[in-house]
Enzyme design. Structure first.
Site, short mmCIF file in Angstrom:
data_model
loop_
_atom_site.label_atom_id
_atom_site.label_comp_id
_atom_site.label_asym_id
_atom_site.label_seq_id
_atom_site.Cartn_x
_atom_site.Cartn_y
_atom_site.Cartn_z
CG ASP A 17 61.28 59.49 33.52
OD1 ASP A 17 61.68 59.74 32.36
OD2 ASP A 17 61.96 59.72 34.53
CG ASN A 65 60.72 67.49 29.18
OD1 ASN A 65 59.60 67.06 29.44
ND2 ASN A 65 61.79 66.97 29.75
C1 IPE Z 1 59.61 64.34 33.68
O1 IPE Z 1 60.56 63.49 33.15
C2 IPE Z 1 58.85 65.01 32.56
C3 IPE Z 1 57.95 64.13 31.81
C4 IPE Z 1 57.72 62.88 32.02
C5 IPE Z 1 57.25 64.79 30.73
P1 IPE Z 1 62.07 63.96 32.89
O2 IPE Z 1 62.76 62.77 32.33
O3 IPE Z 1 62.08 65.20 32.09
O4 IPE Z 1 62.55 64.30 34.37
P2 IPE Z 1 64.01 64.38 34.99
O5 IPE Z 1 64.81 65.28 34.11
O6 IPE Z 1 64.57 62.99 34.99
O7 IPE Z 1 63.81 64.89 36.37
C1 IPE Z 2 59.87 60.38 29.23
O1 IPE Z 2 60.94 59.62 28.83
C2 IPE Z 2 59.31 61.21 28.11
C3 IPE Z 2 59.48 62.67 28.28
C4 IPE Z 2 60.11 63.28 29.23
C5 IPE Z 2 58.86 63.49 27.26
P1 IPE Z 2 62.42 60.18 28.83
O2 IPE Z 2 62.74 60.69 27.45
O3 IPE Z 2 62.64 61.13 29.93
O4 IPE Z 2 63.24 58.84 29.07
P2 IPE Z 2 64.55 58.64 29.96
O5 IPE Z 2 64.28 59.23 31.30
O6 IPE Z 2 65.64 59.35 29.25
O7 IPE Z 2 64.73 57.16 30.01
MG MG Z 3 63.29 60.96 31.84
#
Ligand code: IPE
Ligand code: IPE
Ligand code: MG
Length: 229
Positions: A17, A65
């Site tokens: 993340d 997602n």
């Molecule tokens: C969890 O991260 C999913 C992945 C890393 C693929 P998210 O960024 O989607 O999670 P939330 O929305 O902050 O809980």
């Molecule tokens: C994790 O990074 C990647 C996926 C969930 C696919 P994010 O895109 O969730 O990054 P933040 O949480 O917005 O920083």
């Molecule tokens: Mg995220």
């Protein structure tokens, strides 16, 4: 391993993340954060191999997602495809077995075909298993497993476990989440029952093999009690 030597981790999972925040901090497009995230994946898979992990499970795309803008979802898909195309030879040669957990068949047919070809090519490998969670949601996984178990006979923790997408992986030892968020976001809820957890503020694109090594050292120092004393 000596009698008093603490057990090393066999199976580590990571909630990768912070790609978006990494990019935002630098006034760069989110897509670039995801691109740098792929480079972190490459480093960490190499690290996992070198550290002799049996399994590394990476959360790449959750069932939630899909709520992101279409453009971001499609960026993530093309990055995934490019990663498989560019790194499959290395996996195949290094003995990495690629596995997908989650309902990846919901993706577009080109992604499904690529993923299935990659799994078939590495199926006989006996080194580290790289399990990538695609369109993965733990609640969905548990519901699918429970339905399959019920169709076969009694529903028990053991019969459900045997139908989970992770059934052929060692028990989960350590679950890491980057970027400072302290939640599971529907990842490996069942498997985490007795896993150790490690939450770090490092944003995923900044995560290195060294961070993984440190996490494994922290793991070894933890006392796992499984309810006993
Ligand atoms: C969890 O991260 C999913 C992945 C890393 C693929 P998210 O960024 O989607 O999670 P939330 O929305 O902050 O809980
Ligand atoms: C994790 O990074 C990647 C996926 C969930 C696919 P994010 O895109 O969730 O990054 P933040 O949480 O917005 O920083
Ligand atoms: Mg995220």
């Amino acid at each position: 391993m000596g009698k008093d030597e603490p057990a090393r981790a066999r199976h580590v999972a990571i909630i990768m993340d912070g790609n978006g925040r990494w990019a935002k901090k630098r006034h760069l497009p989110r897509a670039l954060g995801h691109q740098r995230g792929v480079e972190a994946v490459r480093r960490v898979v190499r690290g996992a191999r070198e550290l002799g992990l049996e399994a590394l499970t990476l959360y790449a795309f959750s069932t939630e997602n899909w709520r992101r803008p279409e453009e971001e979802v499609s960026d993530l898909m093309s990055l995934m495809k490019r990663f498989i195309v560019s790194d499959l030879d290395e996996f195949a040669e290094a003995g990495v077995r690629l596995k997908i957990i989650g309902d990846y068949r919901a993706f577009k047919s080109d992604v499904v075909e690529l993923v299935e070809k990659a799994m078939a090519r590495t199926a006989g490998n006996t080194g580290t298993t790289l399990a990538v969670a695609l369109n993965y949601g733990s609640q969905d996984e548990i519901a699918r497993a429970a339905a399959k178990a019920a169709a076969k006979g009694p529903v028990t923790p053991e019969t459900i476990s045997a139908e989970l997408d992770t059934a052929d992986l060692p028990p989960l030892d350590l679950l890491i989440r980057t970027s400072g968020e302290v939640r599971l976001s529907n990842f490996l809820l069942w498997q985490a029952a007795y896993a150790e957890m490690l939450f770090t503020d490092v944003l995923w694109p900044d995560f290195t093999a060294g961070h993984l090594k440190d996490a494994l050292e922290t793991f070894v120092s933890r006392e796992r009690r499984y309810g006993g004393r």
